[in-house]
Design an enzyme around this catalytic site. Structure first.
Site, mmCIF file in Angstrom:
data_model
loop_
_atom_site.group_PDB
_atom_site.id
_atom_site.type_symbol
_atom_site.label_atom_id
_atom_site.label_comp_id
_atom_site.label_asym_id
_atom_site.label_seq_id
_atom_site.Cartn_x
_atom_site.Cartn_y
_atom_site.Cartn_z
ATOM 1 N N HIS A 1 -10.283 0.159 3.935
ATOM 2 C CA HIS A 1 -8.884 -0.001 3.691
ATOM 3 C C HIS A 1 -9.571 0.796 2.504
ATOM 4 C CE1 HIS A 1 -5.206 -0.466 1.885
ATOM 5 N NE2 HIS A 1 -5.315 -1.379 1.722
ATOM 6 N N THR B 1 0.796 -0.792 -0.013
ATOM 7 C CA THR B 1 -0.037 -0.228 0.268
ATOM 8 C C THR B 1 1.023 1.148 -0.287
ATOM 9 O OG1 THR B 1 -1.579 -1.410 1.511
ATOM 10 C CG2 THR B 1 -1.761 0.932 1.487
#
Lengths: 151, 306
Positions: free
Chosen positions: B129, B52
């Protein structure tokens, strides 16, 4: 023991009567409304006879209505009736609603929530489902699992 | 100023615009190569997450911007006890936009209350997320050409998998979506999602245990990893981790135009032999993750490229 038909407000010339409190819950309300901090007369009546509820609690408070946090009261039990007393008479009855948001009344119990490590943050809960009376933490969205607002 | 806290922060129309922009970036990368020149992205990662963090950084670098930040709480002032709100006030002086990952749920929301720059929630505990969901939506739309009229199979850990929960929340806003929920009994989708999201939106779904039963009718198969850290008991984890293994033989049951997605990293739920199958889209999905984050950075910074 007082009953509904003879609810005595004569001892209260100005103030607020919280009626139809679920029997046994008056001390919770005393605590959450922080009535111990008020410098005025507070009378608590437990287990009064009620036609509607069987038994109920009543709280009489000798203070202006502005001193009472109606959002907190609505959150705890929106079925409570509020009678406003002036000159020994009920001059207004207020209905409670579930507040859209409550701040610093209940705490988030999710150990993964940011509020668990940053205690200076306000504890904010948002009403996410009015029908099911669901409140969720503003930060982590954890559902409040308490019993206060459940009849 | 806008932040991204949850995948539902964007309306369906706004999401369409964002995904259109991501597709344009994919086709014309040179057009956007200098769009963020002079801008800085701060990556505040209070817990490690290579994928990420790097995808956000790659996105900013592709746009001609710069990146700064930290990759664990130990190397930040959090180790000295600094609050999230103090950190973000300081970072607001150093950067133009920020991507934050934090182990505590709601931390990015605290940050956005005190920030003068846009905040991207890059994952907060088991809560949200959103950039993963945007990645998933872009991947599905790019590969299938649509986000409506799809049968989506979600397989594996449906109980704890936040990517699955977010994807369901995002997809129920489109018409003609049907889910097949493939999981062992112990890892079923939580009832609050079945009732509050699927039932409330009248989205049809079916729960099955065998992957083979679902495969022939799917447009998308979304595989997930059974996460070891979710189990208290090692034995339960060992029993669950091998419950689903997608291999070549099972892929023979799937339609020719079905695609396999996975948020990655995988452990053993997709056999390596599947990687060469043209329907294996999980590495392309990682590439789409960069495009969608580029589009997101441009959108939040309100930068328009003609």
């Amino acid at each position: 023991m007082p009953n509904e038909s003879t609810l005595n407000v004569s001892g209260l010339s100005e103030g607020v009567v919280l009626d139809h409190i679920q029997a046994g819950k008056c001390m919770d309300i005393y605590k959450y409304l922080k009535l111990d901090k008020l410098d005025c007369t507070v009378a608590i009546i437990k287990n009064a006879t009620s036609h509607k509820m069987g038994r109920k609690d009543i709280i009489k408070i000798e203070c202006p209505i502005d001193y009472i946090d109606l959002d907190v009261l609505g959150f705890i039990d929106h079925n409570i009736t509020i009678n406003i007393i002036q000159d020994n008479k009920i001059v207004e009855k207020k209905r409670l609603h579930l507040p859209k948001q409550i701040t610093n009344v209940i705490r988030c119990k999710n150990p993964r929530c940011i509020t668990s490590i940053e205690p200076e943050l306000d504890q904010i809960f948002i009403l996410t489902d009015e029908e099911k009376e669901v409140y969720r933490c503003k930060y982590c969205e954890e559902k409040y699992q308490g019993h206060l607002n459940k009849r | 100023m806008r932040h991204l806290m949850s995948p539902l922060d964007f309306t369906v129309e706004e999401l369409d615009q964002l995904l259109d922009l991501a597709n344009d970036i994919e086709k014309n990368p040179a057009k956007y190569a200098h769009a963020c020149e002079g801008k800085k992205l701060a990556t505040l990662f209070y817990e490690p997450s290579t994928r990420t963090r790097l995808s956000h950084e790659a996105a900013m670098l592709n746009l001609g911007g710069n990146v700064l930040g930290f990759s664990s709480a130990d190397s930040s002032s959090a180790a000295k006890g600094e609050t999230v709100s103090d950190t973000i006030r300081m970072i607001s002086c150093y950067a133009d936009i920020c991507a934050m990952r934090h182990p505590k749920e709601g931390a990015p929301m605290v940050a956005c209350k005190h920030s003068s720059i846009p905040i991207i929630n890059a994952g907060d505990g088991g809560h949200q997320h959103p950039t993963q969901t945007l990645t998933d939506l872009l991947t599905i739309r790019s590969l299938k050409g649509r986000l409506n009229n799809l049968t989506i199979g979600l397989c594996g850990d449906l109980k704890f998998g936040r990517t699955v929960h977010s994807l369901i929340n995002a997809l129920v806003r489109y018409t003609g979506i049907r889910f097949i929920l493939i999981s062992p009994e112990e890892l079923r989708l939580p009832s609050y999602i079945r009732e509050d999201v699927l039932d409330r939106n009248e989205v049809p779904y079916q729960e099955v245990v065998r992957l083979e039963d679902a495969l022939p009718s799917l447009d998308i198969l979304y595989m997930t990893r059974v996460q070891k850290e979710r189990f208290f008991n090692e034995e339960d984890y060992i029993r669950m981790k091998d419950f689903y293994i997608l291999d070549k033989k099972k892929m023979e049951l799937a339609p020719e135009d079905m695609y396999v997605l996975h948020p990655l990293p995988r452990v053993n739920e997709i056999a390596v032999e599947v990687d060469d199958d043209p329907r294996a889209a999980y590495f392309r999905q990682a590439q789409y993750g960069v495009y969608v984050r580029m589009a997101l950075i441009l959108t939040l910074l309100d930068i328009h490229v003609d």
